[in-house]
Motif scaffolding. Structure first.
Motif, PDB file in Angstrom:
ATOM      1  N   LEU A  69      51.151  33.465  32.154  1.00 45.46           N
ATOM      2  CA  LEU A  69      50.482  32.588  31.198  1.00 45.46           C
ATOM      3  C   LEU A  69      51.087  31.182  31.235  1.00 45.46           C
ATOM      4  O   LEU A  69      50.367  30.182  31.133  1.00 45.46           O
ATOM      5  CB  LEU A  69      50.644  33.195  29.797  1.00 45.46           C
ATOM      6  N   PRO A 106      41.024  22.762  31.105  1.00 48.80           N
ATOM      7  CA  PRO A 106      40.888  23.177  29.695  1.00 48.80           C
ATOM      8  C   PRO A 106      42.014  24.098  29.217  1.00 48.80           C
ATOM      9  O   PRO A 106      42.286  24.164  28.035  1.00 48.80           O
ATOM     10  CB  PRO A 106      39.542  23.901  29.675  1.00 48.80           C
ATOM     11  N   ALA A 120      45.055  23.734  29.487  1.00 47.79           N
ATOM     12  CA  ALA A 120      46.235  22.995  29.046  1.00 47.79           C
ATOM     13  C   ALA A 120      46.260  22.857  27.529  1.00 47.79           C
ATOM     14  O   ALA A 120      47.320  22.674  26.936  1.00 47.79           O
ATOM     15  CB  ALA A 120      46.275  21.632  29.708  1.00 47.79           C
ATOM     16  N   ALA A 121      45.089  22.911  26.904  1.00 48.01           N
ATOM     17  CA  ALA A 121      45.040  22.721  25.455  1.00 48.01           C
ATOM     18  C   ALA A 121      45.469  23.971  24.692  1.00 48.01           C
ATOM     19  O   ALA A 121      45.773  23.908  23.518  1.00 48.01           O
ATOM     20  CB  ALA A 121      43.633  22.320  25.027  1.00 48.01           C
ATOM     21  N   ILE A 122      45.471  25.122  25.382  1.00 51.67           N
ATOM     22  CA  ILE A 122      45.827  26.370  24.689  1.00 51.67           C
ATOM     23  C   ILE A 122      47.257  26.314  24.190  1.00 51.67           C
ATOM     24  O   ILE A 122      47.576  26.785  23.107  1.00 51.67           O
ATOM     25  CB  ILE A 122      45.651  27.575  25.640  1.00 51.67           C
ATOM     26  N   ALA A 123      48.129  25.745  25.003  1.00 52.33           N
ATOM     27  CA  ALA A 123      49.536  25.758  24.642  1.00 52.33           C
ATOM     28  C   ALA A 123      50.186  24.487  25.138  1.00 52.33           C
ATOM     29  O   ALA A 123      49.871  23.996  26.216  1.00 52.33           O
ATOM     30  CB  ALA A 123      50.211  26.974  25.274  1.00 52.33           C
ATOM     31  N   ASP A 124      51.108  23.955  24.332  1.00 56.91           N
ATOM     32  CA  ASP A 124      51.790  22.731  24.745  1.00 56.91           C
ATOM     33  C   ASP A 124      53.210  23.065  25.198  1.00 56.91           C
ATOM     34  O   ASP A 124      53.544  24.221  25.428  1.00 56.91           O
ATOM     35  CB  ASP A 124      51.778  21.711  23.608  1.00 56.91           C
ATOM     36  N   ILE A 169      56.056  23.089  23.684  1.00 56.98           N
ATOM     37  CA  ILE A 169      56.862  23.922  22.791  1.00 56.98           C
ATOM     38  C   ILE A 169      56.459  25.385  22.953  1.00 56.98           C
ATOM     39  O   ILE A 169      57.298  26.285  22.976  1.00 56.98           O
ATOM     40  CB  ILE A 169      56.703  23.460  21.332  1.00 56.98           C
ATOM     41  N   VAL A 170      55.140  25.603  23.104  1.00 53.80           N
ATOM     42  CA  VAL A 170      54.663  26.978  23.301  1.00 53.80           C
ATOM     43  C   VAL A 170      55.160  27.512  24.637  1.00 53.80           C
ATOM     44  O   VAL A 170      55.496  28.694  24.768  1.00 53.80           O
ATOM     45  CB  VAL A 170      53.129  27.044  23.226  1.00 53.80           C
ATOM     46  N   THR A 212      52.449  12.793  22.634  1.00 52.73           N
ATOM     47  CA  THR A 212      51.696  14.045  22.611  1.00 52.73           C
ATOM     48  C   THR A 212      52.598  15.138  23.158  1.00 52.73           C
ATOM     49  O   THR A 212      53.457  14.869  23.986  1.00 52.73           O
ATOM     50  CB  THR A 212      50.426  13.970  23.467  1.00 52.73           C
ATOM     51  N   THR A 213      52.407  16.363  22.704  1.00 55.38           N
ATOM     52  CA  THR A 213      53.178  17.455  23.295  1.00 55.38           C
ATOM     53  C   THR A 213      52.354  18.240  24.302  1.00 55.38           C
ATOM     54  O   THR A 213      52.836  19.207  24.865  1.00 55.38           O
ATOM     55  CB  THR A 213      53.674  18.440  22.221  1.00 55.38           C
ATOM     56  N   ASN A 214      51.116  17.836  24.492  1.00 56.97           N
ATOM     57  CA  ASN A 214      50.280  18.501  25.480  1.00 56.97           C
ATOM     58  C   ASN A 214      50.674  17.987  26.865  1.00 56.97           C
ATOM     59  O   ASN A 214      50.564  16.793  27.147  1.00 56.97           O
ATOM     60  CB  ASN A 214      48.810  18.191  25.164  1.00 56.97           C
ATOM     61  N   VAL A 234      47.965  15.984  28.896  1.00 60.94           N
ATOM     62  CA  VAL A 234      47.682  14.648  28.352  1.00 60.94           C
ATOM     63  C   VAL A 234      48.849  13.704  28.624  1.00 60.94           C
ATOM     64  O   VAL A 234      48.669  12.531  28.962  1.00 60.94           O
ATOM     65  CB  VAL A 234      47.402  14.748  26.838  1.00 60.94           C
ATOM     66  N   PHE A 252      56.709  31.438  14.682  1.00 60.21           N
ATOM     67  CA  PHE A 252      56.587  30.387  15.688  1.00 60.21           C
ATOM     68  C   PHE A 252      55.698  29.247  15.191  1.00 60.21           C
ATOM     69  O   PHE A 252      55.998  28.077  15.419  1.00 60.21           O
ATOM     70  CB  PHE A 252      56.005  30.968  16.986  1.00 60.21           C
ATOM     71  N   TRP A 256      41.615  26.563  17.250  1.00 57.51           N
ATOM     72  CA  TRP A 256      42.588  25.548  17.665  1.00 57.51           C
ATOM     73  C   TRP A 256      43.347  25.000  16.481  1.00 57.51           C
ATOM     74  O   TRP A 256      42.760  24.585  15.497  1.00 57.51           O
ATOM     75  CB  TRP A 256      41.869  24.396  18.368  1.00 57.51           C
ATOM     76  N   THR A 283      47.001  14.933  20.578  1.00 60.77           N
ATOM     77  CA  THR A 283      48.429  14.909  20.288  1.00 60.77           C
ATOM     78  C   THR A 283      49.094  16.253  20.562  1.00 60.77           C
ATOM     79  O   THR A 283      50.101  16.334  21.237  1.00 60.77           O
ATOM     80  CB  THR A 283      48.657  14.520  18.824  1.00 60.77           C
ATOM     81  N   SER A 295      48.045  20.700  20.587  1.00 63.70           N
ATOM     82  CA  SER A 295      47.136  21.776  20.232  1.00 63.70           C
ATOM     83  C   SER A 295      47.760  23.098  20.633  1.00 63.70           C
ATOM     84  O   SER A 295      48.546  23.167  21.566  1.00 63.70           O
ATOM     85  CB  SER A 295      45.789  21.599  20.932  1.00 63.70           C
TER      86      SER A 295
END
Lengths: 312, 706
Positions: A77, A90, A92-96, A98-99, A154-156, A159, B435, B554, B562, B564
Motif C-alpha cells: 500500500l 489519484p 496519492a490523495a488516499i494517504a499523505d 504521515i499516513v 501540503t503533506t500530500n 502535490v 491515528f 475523504w 493541503t 487528505s
C-alpha cells in the motif's frame, strides 16, 4: 484511466522491488571483489520460498501466520501512494506522508509482536532492538518529510513534488539537511550496514533478522518481499523528493517513458552510492546507533528550523 | 427535553448508588438472620430457611439491578448528549437548591453535550462490565460503598458538565473528587492503596483551590457567581491571564499534566478496573472540559501566549508520560502513565488552537480544537477498553506484574483480541482512531509555520511536532512491549498458565463495544468531525468546513490540496490486497502449515524463563534516555562458599522512580513541614496565652471593621 495507471504503477512497484535489491547486491559484490549473482536472483529466492511449506512453531499463536500478510499489505500500500514515475495519480490523495510513516509503523508493530510470539529469546531481543531503533528513526523521518511539507505547505507527497517541479531548481539549505537526515534514516530503517547487517545470523548482532528467525516458506517470502519493497520505497522517496525532475506530469506514452527512464537512472545511481557506503564502513555497536539516529533527528530538525528561519 | 434526559441520567446514577447501599443492608440483615439460624440450633422453620435462601440469591439480583441502573444512566447521558449536540442549541434551567440568593443554574449546551456523550459511553461500558467483575469482592469488601460512590462519582461528573454557576460547579467538582477518593481507597487493606488515595485527595483539593481562586477573579470582576454574568464581564488581560493560569493549574492537575501528575500513576492502578476506566476515560476529560469552558467560553478573548504555555505543558506531558510508561512493568501503572501521554496530546491540540485563535486565524484554530476534541473521544474509548481488558487479565491471573504473565492470547482469546485492537489504536496506527486525532494534531502544527508571524513561536510549534512524532513512535514500542510480554510467548508462571477466558459475558461485551467504536471512529472520522461542528459554532462562531468537504470518504483539513486521508479506502485496499494474496497462494495438502517445536539452536530445553522480560525489552530505551528516570539498578552475585569464583545466584534489583518527586514534591513537603514546625511555637498549651491571642485578634478585627 487514472486509476488504472495508478494500479499499474503500484503493481510495477511491487514487481520491480526485488530487481532493485538484486542490483544493489550486484554492485556490492563487484565492489568487494566477489562474483555477483545474476540480477534476478531475488526473484528466484522468492519463488523458491513461495513453493516451500511453511513451518510454524508449536508455541506460536494466530498472530504469527497473520503477520506476514499485514506486513506485506502495508508495504504494498505504501508503494501504491508514492509517486514512482508519474505524479498526480489519484491514489496519492488516499494517504499523505504521515499516513505513509503510519503504514511503516503498523507493519513494524505486527512484526515486532510476531517476534515475541514464539517465546524464544532471539525474537524478543530483535523486537526490543527494532522498536528502540524505530522510536528514534521514525520521528527523524517524519521531520525530514515535514521540511518538504512546510516548503510546499501540503503533506500530500504528490502535490508537494508538483510544487517542487513548478518552482524549479532552487538551493534550499533546509533540503540539504533533510536529505542528510532521510539518508541516515533510510539506512537504519532498511537494516543496512552500519546499523544492521542483512546477511548476518550472529546472535548478538542481529536486529531485524532476529525477529524473523522463526519464519519460513511463504511467510518468509512475504516478509522478504516486503523488505525489498520498503528498501525501494526509501530510494524512490529520496530520489523523487530531492531530484524530482523527469517525473511524468501528463499521461502520454513519451512522458511516461521519460519518467520510467528517469527513476531507473536515479535508483541505479542511488544503489551505487549505498553500496559504496556499505562497503566502506563497518557495522556499529548497538549502543552507538542512538548517536547515529540522534544525528539524523538533529539534521531533520535543523532542516525544519532553517526552513522556518531562512525561507519563509 | 434533553435537559430532562440529562436530569434523568443524574437521578439514575444516584439511585443506583442508593440501591447498592440498600441492598447491602438488606443482605446484612439477611446475614444476621442466617447467623441467628445457625446459632440457634433449633429446627428451622421453613419460611426462615426460604428467606435465607432467598437472601443468598438476592445480592446477585441486586447487583445486576444496581449496574443496570448505572448502564441506564449512561444510556440516558448518551441520548441527552447526542440529541443536544445534534440540535446545536443551549438549554438553561434552574434547580431549587443552593444558596438563598443563588439557585443552582443549569446550562446544557453543545460543549457539555459532547462531553456528556464521552461520559455516557464510559458509564455504559462500566455498567456492563461491572456485574461480572465485582463478584470477586463479594464477602470481602462492601458492595454498598462501591455502588454508592460510583453513583456519586458519575452524578458529580454530570453535575460539572451541567453547572452554570460557580457554586454548583465547585459542589459537583468536589463530589466527583471526594467520591473517587473512596473508590481509589476501596481495597483499603493495602497500605499502598491508602497512600495513593490520600495523595490523590490532597492534590485534588489543591487543584480545587486553584480553580476556586480562578473563579474568584471573575466573580470579583462581575460581582456574581453566575456564569452568564461572567461571559459579559470585561476582564483586563493581566487579570485574565492570572485567572487562566490558576485554572490551568487546577484543571491541569486533574488532567494529570506533568509536573502535577504524581497522583495519577498511583491512584488509577489502585482503583477497581471499571473505576480506573472511568477515571482515565472520563474524569480526565472532565478536566479538559473545565479548561475549555473557562478559557473559551467564560474568559473569552483567548491570548496566544496562553496557547504557548498550554502547548509547552502538553508537549512535556506527552513525551515524559510515554517515556515513563515504557519502563513500567506493572500492567495498570503502565496504562496510567500512558494516560498522561494522551492528555498531553490533547493539550497540544488545545494549545495550538489557542495560539491560532489568539493570532486571529480561527479556521486553523478549529483544526487544533477538532484534533483535541477528537482525541478526547478516542482516548476515552481505547483507554477504557484497555483498562477493562486489563481488569479481566488481573481478574483471571490474580496478578498485575507483567513479568509473571505471558501466553494469554491462547488462554483468553477474546480479551487478547480486544486488547490487541486497543493497543493498535492507542499506539496511533492506521486505520484506527488514535491515528486520526494524532494526524489532525500534526496537520494543525504544520499549518502554523505559514501563518504565525513570530519566529520563536514557529520554532516552538515545529519542535512540538518533532516531539509528538517521537512520542508516537515510543508509544508503539511501549504497547509492543506490553502486549508481547503479557499476551504472547509462553506463560512465565503457573497462574498465567492456568488462566481461562472470563466467564461473565458482560466482561467481554463492554470492551467489545468500545473496540467496535474505535474501529468505527477510525474508519469514518468525517462523520464524527461533522457531528462536532455545533461545538465550534457555539464557542467560536465558525465551523471547520473543509474537513469533510469532499464527502465521507475523504478527510481534508485545510482544503483538498493541503492534506487528505481516506481511512475507508485504506481499509478497502488492505482488504483487497489481503484477499488477492490469499487467492495467489497455491492451496493444497503440501502447502499446509507444518507445526514443529520452536528452534532452540540444537541445545534443547527452551523454557519460558528464557523469554525476553518487560524490563529487558525496555532496557535499550532506558539506557539511551537514562537521565529521564530516577533509576536504582543493583546486581549482586552470590558465590558458593567453597569456590569464591563460582556464582550460584544473581540478585538483580531495578527500581524506577519518578524524577518529579525529588525535584518538586519532596522539597515542597519539607517546606510545609518546616512551616508547620515553626507554627507549633505559638501553641504553648496554656489557656491564658490562647485567651490573649483571641483578645488581640478581636482588637485587630475591631480596628479593621471600624
Amino acid at each position: 484511466m487514472d486509476w488504472l495507471l495508478a494500479l499499474i504503477q503500484a503493481v510495477l512497484f511491487m514487481l520491480l522491488a526485488p530487481l532493485f535489491s538484486g542490483w544493489l547486491k550486484w554492485v556490492k559484490c563487484l565492489l568487494q571483489n566477489r562474483r555477483p549473482p545474476p540480477l534476478w536472483q531475488p526473484y528466484r529466492d522468492l519463488r523458491k520460498l513461495f513453493g516451500k511449506r511453511p513451518v510454524v512453531a508449536e508455541t506460536a499463536s494466530w498472530l504469527f501466520p497473520v503477520t506476514p500478510y499485514v506486513v506485506f499489505c502495508t508495504a504494498a500500500l505504501s508503494g501504491a501512494i508514492v509517486p514512482f514515475f508519474a505524479v498526480d495519480l489519484p491514489t496519492a490523495a488516499i494517504a499523505d506522508m504521515i499516513v505513509l510513516v503510519g503504514f511503516f509503523a503498523l507493519g513494524r508493530f505486527f512484526l515486532a509482536l510476531a517476534g515475541m510470539d514464539v517465546g524464544t529469546a532471539f525474537g524478543g531481543m530483535g523486537s526490543s532492538r527494532e522498536m528502540t531503533i524505530a522510536s528514534l528513526a521514525e520521528p527523524a523521518m517524519l521531520m525530514a518529510t515535514f521540511t518538504l511539507a512546510l516548503t510546499a505547505s501540503t503533506t500530500n507527497i504528490s502535490v508537494a513534488i508538483d510544487y517542487l517541479l513548478d518552482t524549479g531548481l532552487a538551493l534550499r539549505p533546509s533540503f540539504l539537511f533533510a536529505l542528510g537526515g532521510l539518508l541516515l534514516v533510510a539506512v537504519a530503517e532498511t537494516g543496512r550496514i552500519p546499523i544492521d547487517n542483512p546477511a548476518t545470523h550472529l546472535e548478538l548482532t542481529m536486529i531485524h533478522e532476529a525477529m524473523i528467525l522463526e519464519y519460513s516458506g511463504r511467510h518468509l517470502a512475504l516478509i522478504e518481499w516486503a523488505g525489498q519493497i520498503r528498501l525501494m520505497l526509501y530510494g524512490v522517496l529520496i530520489a523523487n523528493i530531492f531530484l524530482p525532475w523527469g517525473l511524468a506530469r501528463e499521461f502520454t506514452p513519451e512522458a511516461l517513458g521519460i519518467g520510467a527512464a528517469a527513476i531507473a537512472t536515479k535508483l541505479g545511481v542511488l544503489a551505487i552510492v549505498l553500496a559504496l557506503a556499505e562497503t566502506s564502513v563497518a557495522k556499529m555497536r548497538l549502543f552507538r546507533v542512538q548517536e547515529f539516529l540522534g544525528f539524523a533527528y538533529l539534521l531533520s530538525l535543523l532542516g525544519m528550523l532553517s526552513h522556518i528561519i531562512l525561507e519563509v | 427535553m434533553t435537559l430532562l434526559l440529562a436530569y434523568a441520567s443524574v437521578v439514575a446514577a444516584l439511585s443506583s448508588g442508593l440501591l447498592a447501599l440498600l441492598g447491602e443492608h438488606r443482605a446484612a440483615w439477611a446475614g444476621t438472620a442466617r447467623r441467628a439460624a445457625g446459632l440457634v440450633r433449633t429446627p428451622i422453620p421453613a419460611n426462615l430457611a426460604q428467606a435465607a435462601n432467598h437472601s443468598r440469591r438476592l445480592p446477585h439480583a441486586w447487583r445486576r439491578l444496581v449496574f443496570a441502573l448505572l448502564t441506564a444512566s449512561g444510556v440516558l447521558a448518551l441520548a441527552a448528549g447526542g440529541l443536544q449536540l445534534h440540535a446545536g442549541t443551549a438549554v438553561s434551567g434552574q434547580l431549587p437548591f443552593g444558596l438563598p440568593w443563588l439557585q443552582w443554574h443549569v446550562r446544557f449546551d453543545t460543549l457539555s453535550a459532547f462531553f456528556l456523550v464521552v461520559l455516557g459511553l464510559g458509564v455504559i461500558a462500566a455498567g456492563v462490565y461491572g456485574p461480572g467483575y465485582t463478584r470477586q469482592f463479594a464477602g470481602q469488601y462492601s458492595f454498598g460503598a462501591l455502588g454508592l460512590f460510583t453513583g456519586l462519582f458519575v452524578a458529580g461528573m454530570e453535575g460539572v458538565l451541567l453547572a452554570d454557576d460557580a457554586y454548583f460547579f465547585v459542589i459537583a467538582w468536589e463530589a466527583m473528587t471526594v467520591s473517587s477518593y473512596f473508590l481509589v481507597a476501596y481495597q483499603h487493606e493495602h497500605a499502598s492503596h491508602r497512600r495513593a488515595a490520600f495523595l490523590y485527595l490532597l492534590m485534588g483539593e489543591v487543584g480545587a483551590i486553584a480553580i476556586i481562586l480562578a473563579f474568584g477573579v471573575l466573580a470579583a470582576v462581575s460581582h456574581s457567581f453566575a456564569f452568564d454574568a461572567w461571559r459579559d464581564a470585561h476582564v483586563t488581560p493581566v487579570w485574565g491571564t492570572a485567572a487562566f493560569l490558576l485554572a490551568l493549574a487546577g484543571f491541569g492537575m486533574k488532567a494529570g499534566l506533568v509536573p502535577l501528575h504524581a497522583w495519577l500513576p498511583e491512584a488509577h492502578p489502585a482503583a477497581p478496573a471499571h473505576i480506573s476506566g472511568l477515571m482515565s476515560g472520563v474524569m480526565l476529560k472532565i478536566a479538559v472540559y473545565g479548561l475549555l469552558r473557562f478559557a473559551f467560553d467564560l474568559l473569552g478573548d483567548v491570548q496566544w501566549y496562553w496557547g504557548a504555555i498550554v502547548l509547552g505543558l502538553g508537549t512535556g506531558s506527552a513525551v515524559l508520560g510515554i517515556l515513563y510508561a515504557v519502563v513500567q512493568s506493572d500492567l495498570k501503572r503502565l496504562l496510567a502513565y500512558s494516560s498522561i501521554e494522551n492528555m498531553g496530546i490533547v493539550f497540544m491540540g488545545l494549545g495550538l488552537s489557542m495560539v491560532f485563535i489568539g493570532k486571529g486565524h480561527v479556521q486553523l484554530g478549529l483544526t487544533g480544537l477538532a484534533a483535541a476534541l477528537y482525541h478526547v473521544l478516542n482516548h476515552s474509548l481505547f483507554k477504557n477498553l484497555l483498562f477493562l481488558a486489563a481488569g479481566s487479565v488481573v481478574h483471571q491471573t490474580h496478578q498485575h506484574d507483567l513479568e509473571r504473565m505471558g501466553g494469554l492470547i491462547k488462554r483468553m482469546p477474546v480479551t487478547a483480541g480486544l486488547f490487541l485492537l486497543g493497543s493498535v489504536a492507542i499506539a496511533g496506527l492506521p486505520p484506527l482512531n488514535g491515528f486520526v486525532s494524532e494526524w489532525l494534531t500534526f496537520q494543525a502544527a504544520l499549518q502554523a509555520a505559514s501563518v504565525v508571524d513570530n519566529g520563536i513561536l514557529r520554532g516552538m510549534v515545529s519542535v512540538a511536532a518533532a516531539i509528538l512524532a517521537f512520542t508516537a513512535a515510543v508509544a508503539a514500542a511501549c504497547f509492543v512491549k506490553l502486549y508481547g510480554v503479557a499476551f504472547l510467548g509462553q506463560p512465565r508462571e503457573r497462574r498465567s498458565a492456568h488462566a481461562r477466558e472470563v466467564s461473565h459475558s458482560g466482561m467481554l461485551w463492554a470492551p467489545g463495544m468500545l473496540a467496535g467504536l474505535c474501529l468505527l471512529l477510525g474508519v469514518l472520522p468525517t462523520w464524527a468531525l461533522d457531528a462536532m461542528r455545533p461545538i465550534t459554532r457555539q464557542l467560536l462562531g465558525e465551523t471547520l468546513t473543509s474537513a469533510s468537504a469532499q464527502g465521507w470518504l475523504w478527510l481534508t483539513p485545510g482544503g483538498v490540496g493541503t492534506a487528505s486521508y481516506s481511512a475507508p479506502l485504506v481499509l478497502l485496499a488492505m482488504t483487497l490486497a489481503w484477499w488477492f494474496l490469499r487467492r495467489l497462494e497455491h492451496r493444497g495438502p503440501e502447502a499446509a502449515v507444518r507445526r514443529a517445536p520452536a528452534w532452540d539452536c540444537g541445545f534443547g530445553g527452551l523454557s519460558p524463563r528464557m523469554q525476553y522480560t518487560a524490563a529487558a525489552f525496555a532496557q535499550p530505551v532506558r539506557r539511551i534516555f537514562a537521565p529521564v528516570w530516577d533509576t536504582v539498578e543493583t546486581s549482586a552475585p552470590e558465590t558458593a562458599a567453597a569456590h569464591p569464583l563460582q556464582v550460584t545466584a544473581l540478585r538483580y534489583r531495578l527500581e524506577i522512580g519518578d524524577r518529579s518527586w525529588r525535584w518538586l514534591y519532596l522539597p515542597l513537603t519539607r517546606v510545609v513541614e518546616d512551616l508547620a514546625r515553626r507554627t507549633t511555637r505559638i501553641q504553648t498549651g496554656q489557656v491564658r496565652i490562647y485567651i490573649a491571642y483571641s483578645f488581640v485578634t478581636l482588637i485587630v478585627l475591631l480596628g479593621v471593621v471600624s
